[in-house]
Motif scaffolding. Structure first.
Motif, short mmCIF file in Angstrom:
data_model
loop_
_atom_site.label_atom_id
_atom_site.label_comp_id
_atom_site.label_asym_id
_atom_site.label_seq_id
_atom_site.Cartn_x
_atom_site.Cartn_y
_atom_site.Cartn_z
N ALA A 54 0.85 -1.19 0.00
CA ALA A 54 0.00 0.00 0.00
C ALA A 54 0.89 1.24 0.00
O ALA A 54 1.79 1.36 0.82
CB ALA A 54 -0.90 0.00 1.24
N LEU A 55 0.64 2.15 -0.94
CA LEU A 55 1.49 3.32 -1.11
C LEU A 55 0.71 4.59 -0.86
O LEU A 55 -0.44 4.71 -1.27
CB LEU A 55 1.97 3.42 -2.57
N ALA B 88 4.27 8.33 -3.49
CA ALA B 88 5.26 7.28 -3.72
C ALA B 88 5.03 6.57 -5.04
O ALA B 88 5.92 5.90 -5.55
CB ALA B 88 5.23 6.29 -2.57
N GLN B 89 3.85 6.73 -5.61
CA GLN B 89 3.59 6.02 -6.85
C GLN B 89 4.46 6.53 -8.00
O GLN B 89 4.55 5.89 -9.03
CB GLN B 89 2.12 6.11 -7.23
N TYR B 90 5.13 7.64 -7.76
CA TYR B 90 5.99 8.15 -8.84
C TYR B 90 7.32 7.39 -8.89
O TYR B 90 7.97 7.37 -9.91
CB TYR B 90 6.25 9.65 -8.67
N VAL B 91 7.71 6.77 -7.77
CA VAL B 91 8.99 6.06 -7.78
C VAL B 91 8.86 4.55 -7.60
O VAL B 91 9.72 3.81 -8.07
CB VAL B 91 9.95 6.57 -6.70
N LEU B 92 7.82 4.11 -6.92
CA LEU B 92 7.80 2.68 -6.64
C LEU B 92 7.83 1.79 -7.86
O LEU B 92 8.45 0.72 -7.82
CB LEU B 92 6.68 2.28 -5.69
N PRO B 93 7.22 2.19 -8.94
CA PRO B 93 7.31 1.35 -10.13
C PRO B 93 8.74 1.06 -10.57
O PRO B 93 9.01 0.02 -11.16
CB PRO B 93 6.57 2.20 -11.18
N ARG B 94 9.64 1.95 -10.23
CA ARG B 94 11.04 1.71 -10.59
C ARG B 94 11.61 0.49 -9.89
O ARG B 94 12.60 -0.10 -10.32
CB ARG B 94 11.90 2.92 -10.19
N LEU B 95 11.01 0.17 -8.73
CA LEU B 95 11.44 -1.04 -8.01
C LEU B 95 10.57 -2.23 -8.40
O LEU B 95 11.06 -3.35 -8.59
CB LEU B 95 11.29 -0.82 -6.50
N LEU B 96 9.27 -1.98 -8.48
CA LEU B 96 8.34 -3.08 -8.73
C LEU B 96 8.57 -3.68 -10.12
O LEU B 96 8.49 -4.90 -10.30
CB LEU B 96 6.89 -2.58 -8.61
N GLN C 19 -4.75 -4.19 8.85
CA GLN C 19 -3.78 -5.21 8.45
C GLN C 19 -4.12 -5.78 7.08
O GLN C 19 -4.07 -6.98 6.87
CB GLN C 19 -3.76 -6.36 9.44
N GLU C 20 -4.44 -4.89 6.17
CA GLU C 20 -4.87 -5.40 4.88
C GLU C 20 -3.73 -5.73 3.93
O GLU C 20 -3.94 -6.41 2.93
CB GLU C 20 -5.83 -4.40 4.22
N ASP C 21 -2.54 -5.25 4.22
CA ASP C 21 -1.44 -5.46 3.27
C ASP C 21 -0.19 -6.00 3.94
O ASP C 21 -0.07 -5.97 5.16
CB ASP C 21 -1.13 -4.14 2.57
N ASP C 22 0.71 -6.47 3.11
CA ASP C 22 1.96 -7.00 3.63
C ASP C 22 2.96 -5.87 3.89
O ASP C 22 3.66 -5.88 4.89
CB ASP C 22 2.58 -7.98 2.63
N THR D 182 -0.09 -6.93 -5.58
CA THR D 182 -1.24 -6.03 -5.60
C THR D 182 -0.79 -4.71 -5.01
O THR D 182 -0.21 -4.69 -3.92
CB THR D 182 -2.39 -6.59 -4.75
N VAL D 183 -1.04 -3.64 -5.70
CA VAL D 183 -0.64 -2.32 -5.20
C VAL D 183 -1.89 -1.51 -4.88
O VAL D 183 -2.80 -1.43 -5.69
CB VAL D 183 0.20 -1.57 -6.27
N HIS D 184 -1.92 -0.95 -3.67
CA HIS D 184 -3.01 -0.06 -3.32
C HIS D 184 -2.45 1.33 -3.15
O HIS D 184 -1.42 1.51 -2.51
CB HIS D 184 -3.68 -0.50 -2.01
N ILE D 185 -3.14 2.30 -3.72
CA ILE D 185 -2.66 3.67 -3.64
C ILE D 185 -3.75 4.56 -3.07
O ILE D 185 -4.93 4.39 -3.38
CB ILE D 185 -2.25 4.16 -5.04
#
Lengths: 327, 327
Positions: free
Chosen positions: B101-102, B106-114, B143-146, B127-130
């Motif tokens: 969950a972001l 953060a969605q501007y950079v996380l794809p660079r890792l994912l 506690q919905e995400d890892d 699964t990505v939640h934004i």
DNA sequence: ATCCTTTATAGATATTTATCTATATGGGGG
DNA sequence: CCCCCATATAGATAAATATCTATAAAGGAT
């Protein structure tokens, strides 16, 4: 994952839990208490080394590993259900394999039983061995087959027998033979003729010879031939006379006549022989049942002599003991 | 057949015996004694309810039922070997699933890792939640995400955090703005301008406001917009000025300039947050490892701030306890 | 017949399993 | 805040399992 302590029961419980989504419910279905299920699951989880379920809004849902275990469990349990079906078919005699050893002469009638049986149980694979009495005795000693067919069983110490068919030995001559028209003939009148005989070791020859001995008679000229077929043809073409199983004669036999010799036919019976010390395969047992039930449809009434029920009853008695001790 | 007392171990032993053809040999291979194997086999045979093996010229050959059991056993053991492989892949983080969950920015950079991670581990489903900070906090509570990505972690009582990226907030103006050429600007000079702000509950806004408060400043006119994107475009087209994450600006941004405001950029760091009370999925852990190792290849060096090794070390410490207690 | 190998049985034991009852704990819904 | 349902833990026990050593019995090869 430690596969050592994995039982099928454990998988059954696990599958039930995943299906119902709660342990308590699964416990009810399995007629267990909830703590029992809880423990089992804990054990399973430990064996796998991963958590298998997680609680999501009151329901237990499998984790990633849990889902895969569920799939594996279902496949595996399914496979053993199939195996169970297979066993049931085996036990019902619907499937499997057996071997039967026949003395030569019996090959003229046994196909009448084997054919319909194969029709009814196409999954049963049958091996037939044919030879003369001596050869069959060897096979019997070596326990090579499930069933044997003899006229006179070997020592019954290790075997049980059940008659199923008359096997009359008759004297035959070519049509047009001087004795052919006579109403009654004494055996002594035939001794001057050449007799065609099977090889020593043949059951037919053995029977005939011991009958002669009882009568105090001795054969004159003989000619030995290795098969019933050869003898039948030999007689038809005037090579000599013979004593052979009535079954060897085809339904129509225009070139051969049966001589009404006093004291003939020599009565004997074919019997199925089963060793006591070898477990009878379900398929073989199934065949015996089939024979007991359908014999009358398969052979001419005048040869009928069905004592197989008795044999089956005796087999059923002995079976249970063997069941436990067997392997 | 009684499946209840059937264990996988039993099948393993059985398979070994069928393979080697003698119990003694199988015992040697399994590092067991011969009587043990003999007993096991007896048990198995009883469970199945049929003899499984028979001795033929010194070798043990499977009976009809035995052959089928052998087939079933191999399939079943094979299935569980596969399951083992699956588990290994799961544990290695090569397979499985996790959700992250972001906060919006953060969605501007996380794809660079994912992206690279998915490349390396195509079997891992992510699964990505934004959403904005407030929404992410709710997910965190439930506690919905890892994994979670925040600039400022929520109470660390139930969580552990590891920084991985600088997230500087800068002041931006449209190219050609009167202040754009200045070498140094004081924030107070901007208060007369209209400021474009994210909605309350956004992390960026929260950071900016608390910084203003520290400086003892109060904003003049504001305009609220629900996304970083909207604000960026708004600034570019002269709607007003803004303070936003440098990551929001594209590499080339000809219509926007960063103002050298004293005290800016506001320094913050994105961090991965992991709950202490929820077992981290292997896949998620795998992703953290991946991030720790490949971060420097995925983001611009000036943003680097990789403290993930520390997080991983702390996770490795706590894990074992969880392992046992986990369902 | 006799020896060797293989299998089966006996007797023993520590461990594990399967199961229970009773009780504690914990999470949601009113 | 309390109650209810579900789950977990504790404590107990009879049964079974997994193993061993020692020894008997059976089957083949010489």
């Amino acid at each position: 994952m430690n596969i050592r302590h994995l039982t099928f029961r454990l998988l059954q419980v696990y599958v039930a839990v995943v299906r119902s989504g709660t342990m308590s419910e699964a416990a009810r279905r399995l007629h267990l208490t909830q703590p029992t299920v809880s423990m089992q699951l804990k054990r399973l989880s430990e064996a796998v080394g991963e958590p298998l379920l997680e609680s999501r809004q009151g329901r237990l849902l499998p984790t990633e590993a849990g889902s895969e275990l569920y799939r594996a469990s279902r496949e595996v349990l399914g496979r053993f259900d199939d195996f169970d079906d297979y066993l049931a078919a085996l036990r019902g005699g619907e499937r499997g394999r057996f071997s039967i050893a026949l003395v030569n002469t019996a090959q003229y009638v046994l196909p009448r039983l084997l054919g319909p049986h194969s029709q009814a149980f196409p999954e049963v694979e049958i091996t037939v061995h044919i030879g003369n009495r001596r050869q069959m005795l060897t096979r019997f000693e070596r326990q090579e087959d499930d069933l044997y067919v003899f006229s006179h069983p070997p020592s019954l110490a290790h075997a049980q027998a059940g008659r199923f068919l008359r096997n009359p030995l008759v004297a035959v001559a070519p049509r047009g033979h001087p004795l052919a028209g006579r109403e009654r003939i004494d055996m002594s009148e035939l001794l001057g003729e050449r007799m065609l005989l099977r090889e020593p070791g043949s059951a037919t020859r053995m029977l005939f010879e011991s009958w002669l001995q009882e009568q105090g008679l001795t054969l004159g000229a003989t000619l030995q031939m290795a098969s019933n077929e050869a003898i039948r043809v030999g007689v038809a073409s005037g090579l000599g006379l013979a004593v052979l199983s009535e079954h060897v004669l085809p339904a129509e036999h225009p070139d051969i006549v049966i001589l009404p010799v006093t004291g003939l036919p020599i009565e004997s019976h074919w019997q199925f022989i089963v060793r006591r010390d070898r477990r009878l395969s379900h398929a073989a047992l199934g065949f015996l049942h089939f024979a007991a039930g359908h014999l009358d449809e398969c052979v001419e009434p005048r040869f009928l002599s069905n004592e197989l029920e008795g044999l089956l009853a005796r087999l059923a008695e002995v079976r249970p003991e063997l069941d436990d001790s067997a392997n």
